[in-house]
Design a protein around this motif. Sequence first.
Motif, PDB file in Angstrom:
ATOM      1  N   SER A 283      26.669  13.073 -19.902  1.00 19.97           N
ATOM      2  CA  SER A 283      24.685  13.303 -19.889  1.00 19.97           C
ATOM      3  C   SER A 283      24.156  11.882 -20.245  1.00 19.97           C
ATOM      4  CB  SER A 283      24.685  14.260 -20.861  1.00 19.97           C
ATOM      5  OG  SER A 283      24.773  15.227 -20.458  1.00 19.97           O
ATOM      6  N   SER A 284      24.622  10.623 -21.669  1.00 22.24           N
ATOM      7  CA  SER A 284      24.115  10.229 -21.629  1.00 22.24           C
ATOM      8  C   SER A 284      24.024   8.211 -20.504  1.00 22.24           C
ATOM      9  CB  SER A 284      25.058   9.411 -22.691  1.00 22.24           C
ATOM     10  OG  SER A 284      25.471  10.158 -23.629  1.00 22.24           O
ATOM     11  N   ILE A 285      25.407   8.552 -19.691  1.00 20.34           N
ATOM     12  CA  ILE A 285      24.347   7.413 -18.741  1.00 20.34           C
ATOM     13  C   ILE A 285      23.667   7.840 -17.857  1.00 20.34           C
ATOM     14  CG2 ILE A 285      25.627   7.413 -16.213  1.00 20.34           C
ATOM     15  CD1 ILE A 285      28.560   7.227 -18.151  1.00 20.34           C
ATOM     16  N   SER A 286      23.890   9.259 -17.046  1.00 20.75           N
ATOM     17  CA  SER A 286      22.419  10.065 -16.779  1.00 20.75           C
ATOM     18  C   SER A 286      21.137   9.502 -17.413  1.00 20.75           C
ATOM     19  CB  SER A 286      22.310  11.917 -16.321  1.00 20.75           C
ATOM     20  OG  SER A 286      23.780  11.727 -15.243  1.00 20.75           O
ATOM     21  N   ARG A 287      20.490   9.909 -17.776  1.00 20.96           N
ATOM     22  CA  ARG A 287      19.719   9.534 -19.028  1.00 20.96           C
ATOM     23  C   ARG A 287      19.395   8.036 -18.788  1.00 20.96           C
ATOM     24  NH1 ARG A 287      21.530  13.575 -23.371  1.00 20.96           N
ATOM     25  NH2 ARG A 287      22.507  11.984 -24.409  1.00 20.96           N
ATOM     26  N   PHE A 288      20.184   6.762 -18.933  1.00 22.23           N
ATOM     27  CA  PHE A 288      20.204   5.704 -19.173  1.00 22.23           C
ATOM     28  C   PHE A 288      19.409   5.094 -17.914  1.00 22.23           C
ATOM     29  CE2 PHE A 288      22.552   1.219 -17.853  1.00 22.23           C
ATOM     30  CZ  PHE A 288      21.338   1.063 -18.568  1.00 22.23           C
ATOM     31  N   LEU A 289      20.455   5.527 -17.057  1.00 28.36           N
ATOM     32  CA  LEU A 289      19.606   5.609 -15.938  1.00 28.36           C
ATOM     33  C   LEU A 289      19.136   5.695 -14.799  1.00 28.36           C
ATOM     34  CD1 LEU A 289      23.187   6.420 -13.630  1.00 28.36           C
ATOM     35  CD2 LEU A 289      22.457   4.128 -14.819  1.00 28.36           C
ATOM     36  N   VAL A 290      18.015   7.126 -15.754  1.00 27.35           N
ATOM     37  CA  VAL A 290      17.021   7.595 -15.090  1.00 27.35           C
ATOM     38  C   VAL A 290      15.610   6.235 -16.550  1.00 27.35           C
ATOM     39  CG1 VAL A 290      15.561   9.556 -15.222  1.00 27.35           C
ATOM     40  CG2 VAL A 290      17.629   9.642 -14.958  1.00 27.35           C
ATOM     41  N   SER A 291      16.374   6.327 -17.247  1.00 28.72           N
ATOM     42  CA  SER A 291      15.184   5.023 -17.496  1.00 28.72           C
ATOM     43  C   SER A 291      14.560   4.137 -16.918  1.00 28.72           C
ATOM     44  CB  SER A 291      15.899   4.790 -19.097  1.00 28.72           C
ATOM     45  OG  SER A 291      17.044   4.037 -19.514  1.00 28.72           O
ATOM     46  N   CYS A 292      16.127   3.728 -17.004  1.00 29.86           N
ATOM     47  CA  CYS A 292      15.819   2.378 -15.724  1.00 29.86           C
ATOM     48  C   CYS A 292      15.139   2.550 -14.300  1.00 29.86           C
ATOM     49  CB  CYS A 292      16.970   1.752 -15.500  1.00 29.86           C
ATOM     50  SG  CYS A 292      18.442   1.099 -16.921  1.00 29.86           S
ATOM     51  N   TYR A 293      15.261   3.490 -13.797  1.00 31.45           N
ATOM     52  CA  TYR A 293      14.928   3.737 -12.596  1.00 31.45           C
ATOM     53  C   TYR A 293      14.474   4.533 -12.123  1.00 31.45           C
ATOM     54  CZ  TYR A 293      14.270   2.922  -7.236  1.00 31.45           C
ATOM     55  OH  TYR A 293      14.107   4.031  -6.230  1.00 31.45           O
ATOM     56  N   GLU A 294      14.128   5.875 -12.006  1.00 35.23           N
ATOM     57  CA  GLU A 294      13.779   7.467 -12.187  1.00 35.23           C
ATOM     58  C   GLU A 294      14.662   7.926 -10.444  1.00 35.23           C
ATOM     59  OE1 GLU A 294       9.402   8.466 -10.232  1.00 35.23           O
ATOM     60  OE2 GLU A 294      10.466   8.377 -12.376  1.00 35.23           O
ATOM     61  N   ASP A 295      14.606   6.793  -9.883  1.00 38.21           N
ATOM     62  CA  ASP A 295      14.975   7.229  -8.283  1.00 38.21           C
ATOM     63  C   ASP A 295      16.575   7.061  -8.068  1.00 38.21           C
ATOM     64  OD1 ASP A 295      12.571   9.126  -7.348  1.00 38.21           O
ATOM     65  OD2 ASP A 295      11.686   7.406  -7.294  1.00 38.21           O
ATOM     66  N   VAL A 296      16.624   6.392  -9.291  1.00 38.71           N
ATOM     67  CA  VAL A 296      18.037   6.510  -9.143  1.00 38.71           C
ATOM     68  C   VAL A 296      19.312   6.816  -7.969  1.00 38.71           C
ATOM     69  CG1 VAL A 296      18.867   7.228 -10.971  1.00 38.71           C
ATOM     70  CG2 VAL A 296      20.030   5.283 -10.288  1.00 38.71           C
TER      71      VAL A 296
END
Length: 313
Positions: A246-259
């Motif tokens: 969950s934490s990793i997913s939220r971090f990645l999306v905050s960087c690039y929503e289409d990650v």
Amino acid sequence: MKLSQEQAMTASKGYIFDIKRFATHDGKGIRTTVFFKGCPLRCRWCQNPDGLSCLPQVLYMESKCMHCLGCVHASKHGGIKRVEDKICISRNVNEDWKAICDVCPTLALSMDAKEYTVDECVHEILKDEIFFKREGGVTFSGGEPFLQNDFLIDILKACKEKGIHTAIETSLYTDLENVQRALPYLDQIYCDCKLYDLELHKQYTGVSNEKILKNIAYLLQSEKKAHVIVRTPLIPTMTASFENISSISRFLVSCYEDVRYEILNYNPLAQSKYAYLDMEYCFKENPKMYSSEKMQEFYDCAKQNGIKNLVID
């Protein structure tokens, strides 16, 4: 060969511990995967323990040993001894290990890496050039390729001059300037985000994740962001928790929503490699891979936390 670790990382030549041909899981198409020696992390579950040390080490396959004691006699400083009918190796002893390996008639002893020049490495890669026609290419893995940064950059440049598709598998535990130097010559980047929690990352990998997260953020905001795939290996009791995903997913999306995000199932096959180096694996009882139902739960967790482009192999 008496190079220090620092010299090994800055020499014009480099150490490679394996070249895997016809790989199909390290990028698009049929690929040649080049495994660089040396890693700055000490992940408890490391899949390639032979890639940890920056310098070549001796591998010992007891099942091949005929106990002729040729290696014991060739050892000048006690690096190999016979103790109660067992061959015991002290790898930190200053020996001519290659010469010792050469006297073994059954190849029970071998060096885990070879030194290559850039030209020699590219020559090996080009042996598979015919398979690169349909989306194939070369993938640089490890160990950690960025630990031999100059060697890596020179090989990447040479590959691009030959028109070869290039990919890298990296922990991203390196200075940002190294990433920036390599980026123009990379077509695909696979990078790990093992643990989001700082203290847990230190506990299970031996290093902080601050540099890693900074580099991931940079890549996911760069012009190459569509060519980046972030991976999390699922390690029971360590990385495989819904809180971590969950934490990793939220971090990645905050960087690039289409990650693009890939959650890797646990690989139980690494355990067998540890015996060759007289190392202990992190699990006394090796866990099994996660079931498809359990993997789906992890996928759903990532999606619920904003991941839209989940890579499922």
